[in-house]
Write an enzyme that holds these catalytic residues in place. Structure first.
Site, mmCIF file in Angstrom:
data_model
loop_
_atom_site.group_PDB
_atom_site.id
_atom_site.type_symbol
_atom_site.label_atom_id
_atom_site.label_comp_id
_atom_site.label_asym_id
_atom_site.label_seq_id
_atom_site.Cartn_x
_atom_site.Cartn_y
_atom_site.Cartn_z
ATOM 1 N N ARG A 79 0.853 -1.188 0.000
ATOM 2 C CA ARG A 79 0.000 0.000 0.000
ATOM 3 C C ARG A 79 0.889 1.238 0.000
ATOM 4 N NH1 ARG A 79 -2.900 3.109 4.680
ATOM 5 N NH2 ARG A 79 -3.859 4.686 3.372
ATOM 6 N N HIS A 125 -3.164 10.947 0.344
ATOM 7 C CA HIS A 125 -2.694 10.784 1.719
ATOM 8 C C HIS A 125 -2.110 12.131 2.163
ATOM 9 C CE1 HIS A 125 -1.359 7.522 4.744
ATOM 10 N NE2 HIS A 125 -1.042 8.681 5.308
ATOM 11 N N ASN A 185 -7.124 8.771 2.466
ATOM 12 C CA ASN A 185 -6.659 8.253 3.741
ATOM 13 C C ASN A 185 -7.139 9.142 4.883
ATOM 14 O OD1 ASN A 185 -4.717 6.463 5.336
ATOM 15 N ND2 ASN A 185 -4.017 8.521 5.914
ATOM 16 N N GLU A 186 -7.946 8.594 5.769
ATOM 17 C CA GLU A 186 -8.280 9.197 7.047
ATOM 18 C C GLU A 186 -8.875 10.604 6.999
ATOM 19 O OE1 GLU A 186 -4.842 8.874 9.599
ATOM 20 O OE2 GLU A 186 -5.026 6.718 9.699
ATOM 21 N N ASN A 325 -8.030 1.906 9.385
ATOM 22 C CA ASN A 325 -6.731 2.183 10.007
ATOM 23 C C ASN A 325 -6.958 2.247 11.504
ATOM 24 O OD1 ASN A 325 -5.720 2.527 7.454
ATOM 25 N ND2 ASN A 325 -5.290 4.713 7.655
ATOM 26 N N TYR A 327 -5.081 1.771 15.611
ATOM 27 C CA TYR A 327 -3.845 1.642 16.369
ATOM 28 C C TYR A 327 -4.050 1.294 17.832
ATOM 29 C CZ TYR A 327 -1.278 3.590 12.402
ATOM 30 O OH TYR A 327 -0.709 3.775 11.158
ATOM 31 N N GLU A 391 -4.017 -0.005 7.973
ATOM 32 C CA GLU A 391 -2.906 0.462 8.818
ATOM 33 C C GLU A 391 -3.080 -0.072 10.222
ATOM 34 O OE1 GLU A 391 -1.955 4.685 9.107
ATOM 35 O OE2 GLU A 391 -2.195 4.885 6.943
ATOM 36 N N TRP A 441 1.654 -0.727 9.531
ATOM 37 C CA TRP A 441 2.286 0.562 9.265
ATOM 38 C C TRP A 441 3.557 0.603 10.090
ATOM 39 C CZ3 TRP A 441 1.420 4.595 6.004
ATOM 40 C CH2 TRP A 441 2.195 5.742 6.245
ATOM 41 N N TRP A 449 5.085 13.141 10.155
ATOM 42 C CA TRP A 449 4.336 14.393 10.160
ATOM 43 C C TRP A 449 4.883 15.364 11.212
ATOM 44 C CZ3 TRP A 449 2.209 14.105 5.652
ATOM 45 C CH2 TRP A 449 1.728 12.900 5.183
HETATM 46 C C1 PNW Z 1 -1.935 7.720 10.480
HETATM 47 N N1 PNW Z 1 -4.208 10.522 15.913
HETATM 48 O O1 PNW Z 1 -2.021 8.982 11.082
HETATM 49 C C2 PNW Z 1 -1.494 8.019 9.060
HETATM 50 O O2 PNW Z 1 -2.300 7.445 8.067
HETATM 51 C C3 PNW Z 1 -0.043 7.788 8.803
HETATM 52 O O3 PNW Z 1 0.373 8.633 7.767
HETATM 53 C C4 PNW Z 1 0.748 7.981 10.082
HETATM 54 O O4 PNW Z 1 2.128 7.947 9.885
HETATM 55 C C5 PNW Z 1 0.308 6.892 11.038
HETATM 56 O O5 PNW Z 1 -1.102 6.919 11.242
HETATM 57 C C6 PNW Z 1 0.980 6.955 12.403
HETATM 58 O O6 PNW Z 1 0.707 8.186 13.039
HETATM 59 C C7 PNW Z 1 -2.570 9.274 12.286
HETATM 60 O O7 PNW Z 1 -3.868 11.641 16.388
HETATM 61 C C8 PNW Z 1 -2.153 10.447 12.886
HETATM 62 O O8 PNW Z 1 -5.029 9.792 16.521
HETATM 63 C C9 PNW Z 1 -2.686 10.857 14.075
HETATM 64 C C10 PNW Z 1 -3.669 10.096 14.673
HETATM 65 C C11 PNW Z 1 -4.102 8.903 14.089
HETATM 66 C C12 PNW Z 1 -3.543 8.505 12.881
#
Ligand code: PNW
Length: 501
Positions: A79, A125, A185-186, A325, A327, A391, A441, A449
């Protein structure tokens, strides 16, 4: 003898994920136009240590190394995202297409196909062409951005189609069924972090210490609506023009973590649902169910931009699958004034004072695989579509004092992926959730970022002095686990017997 519960479904695909601005660098090479992240990252105070994306992992030049890594890891798919301003440097529907940009992604795609790795492409993205932002306000301007995004999608989809056609390997080695593309993306991050909190480009916010202009009470919701409409218009083009020939799938990917009540008090149970409504339902409900969650209306009243009847027809059903996505998990308590979290307070500390899981080097991330399983079940029960986990990952800090050997021994990340791969299998086999793909990821440490380069999400360590890539233990873990899970000769091995440490 292991049961089939330990194996992944036959057509399951897995691979790593990246994004153009986080890896490419070479920002003014071969006619690329500026994106909103170029200068934002160069503006003092916007990123940690003032780091930017000028070089990143240098993947515009070193993309062959990345493809080699992917092949070594035995992935089925990769991806990555396409930089809009490489394809159309000024971004707009009247602006010229840049053949060099097309060529770059074309050769990448062909090299992947040569190795039987199926491209899983994201159109957007976060690197909006700067020119669109300057000319008409970018994502804030519905009339312009929806048309420009559809035109970009068309240019890009057309290019991919040509590229696939030119590749006999593609026809020999893989099937159309594995042919996917993502529009966005997101959207939550695009809207809230870019136009609400102002921590991501273009950095607009009501906080005048942070931004000279912006209105956090209205702009994020407008941007959200415009992102949904742009996505849906691109899907319409794909379905009408390209799908009949390509038979591919198209969808959107949303971020969203599991939200669970801090305790069983009715207000905290309600709070967790409110958090889900704003983090996920804001986008997923219109796209999959054809309406905003009622709580969005309750919270925002007339500040929630409506869709016309016609727009809603375009939006409903505009994603062939659920792109997810995710986490972490938040413990939710009612209260607070943060609309971006649904007026809900998040914590990782349980009522008994213990932590939910291991803290990542990222304030918003702790390791809690059970939440991943709950979220998979929630999304499956609510939207009834196959889920592609696009992700999932864990961040650690780059310590100056760390040796390379220490950096490669990423036990915390391995622990995280042991948990998520375990519950992924449980969700498939015990809960009956239809999960079709898994993308950790990220392939590489990269430009994280606003957090710059100190926060590392990669399964491959990047030495930013030399740009040399070194696979970490987590890369070995994931390629072994998933390779064995999918290889017919090794069907008897279970994920649990594959413990590497
Ligand atoms: C995602 N939050 O970003 C993005 O899709 C990626 O580009 C990034 O590198 C990755 O997750 C890890 O951060 C996020 O604040 C950024 O909850 C911030 C948040 C969630 C996802």
């Amino acid at each position: 003898m292991a049961s089939s519960k330990s194996t992944l479904p036959k057509d399951f695909i897995w691979g790593f994920a990246t994004a153009s601005f986080q890896i490419e660098g070479s920002l003014s090479t071969d006619g690329r136009g500026k994106s909103i992240w170029d200068d934002f990252a160069r503006t003092p105070g916007k990123t940690l240590d003032g780091r930017n994306g000028d070089v990143a992992t240098d993947s515009y030049r070193l993309w062959k190394d990345d493809v080699e890594l992917l092949a070594k890891f035995n992935v089925k798919t990769y991806r990555f995202s396409i930089a809009w301003s490489r394809i159309i440097p000024r971004g707009g529907r009247e602006d010229p297409v840049n053949p060099k940009g097309i060529e770059f992604y074309s050769q990448l795609i062909d090299a992947l196909l040569e190795k039987n790795i199926v491209p899983f492409v994201t159109l957007y993205h976060w690197d909006l062409p700067q020119s669109l932002h300057d000319r008409y306000g970018g994502w804030l301007n519905k009339e312009e951005i929806v048309k420009d995004f559809a035109r970009y999608a068309q240019a890009r989809i057309l290019h991919l189609q040509l590229s696939f056609r030119s590749s006999s390997v593609y026809y020999r080695g893989t099937s159309h069924k594995l042919h996917h593309r993502l529009t966005m993306n997101e959207p939550w991050c695009i809207s809230i972090l870019g136009y609400g909190r102002g921590v991501f480009a273009p950095g607009r916010s009501s906080d005048r210490a942070r931004s000279p202009e912006g209105d956090s009470s209205t702009e994020p919701w407008i941007v959200g609506r415009n992102v949904i409409l742009s996505h849906a218009s691109a899907v319409k083009v794909y379905r009408e023009v390209f799908k009949p020939v390509q038979k591919g799938e198209i969808g959107i990917t949303l971020n969203g973590d599991w939200q669970t009540p801090w305790d069983d008090s009715p207000e905290n149970v309600a709070a967790a649902q409110h958090a889900l409504d704003v983090a996920i339902g804001w986008f997923a409900d219109p796209i999959y169910l054809g309406q905003y969650p009622p709580y969005m209306r309750e919270m925002l009243g007339s500040r929630l931009p409506e869709f016309t009847k016609e727009e809603l027809k375009l939006v409903k059903g505009s994603s062939d699958f659920y792109g997810m996505n995710t986490y972490t998990t938040n413990l939710c308590r009612a209260g607070g004034d943060d609309e971006f979290q649904g007026l809900v307070d998040y914590t990782f500390t349980r009522p008994d004072g213990t932590q939910l899981g291991k803290q990542a080097h990222c304030a918003w991330l702790q390791d809690y695989p059970e939440g991943f399983r709950s979220l998979l079940n929630y999304l499956w029960n609510r939207y009834h579509l196959p889920i592609y986990v696009t992700e999932n990952g864990f961040a650690v800090k780059d310590e100056d004092s760390m040796s390379l050997e220490q950096a490669l021994n990423d036990a915390d990340r391995v622990h995280y992926f042991e948990g998520t791969t375990r519950v992924l299998l449980q969700a498939i086999h015990e809960d009956g959730v239809d999960i079709r793909a898994y993308f950790p990821w990220s392939l590489l440490d990269n430009f994280e970022w606003a957090d710059g380069y100190v926060t590392r999400f990669g399964v491959t360590y990047v030495d930013y002095e030399t740009q040399k890539r070194y696979p970490k233990q987590s890369a070995h873990f994931l390629s072994k686990v998933t390779a064995f899970q999918m290889s017919p000769v090794a069907q008897e091995l279970t994920v649990f017997s594959l413990q590497w440490f």
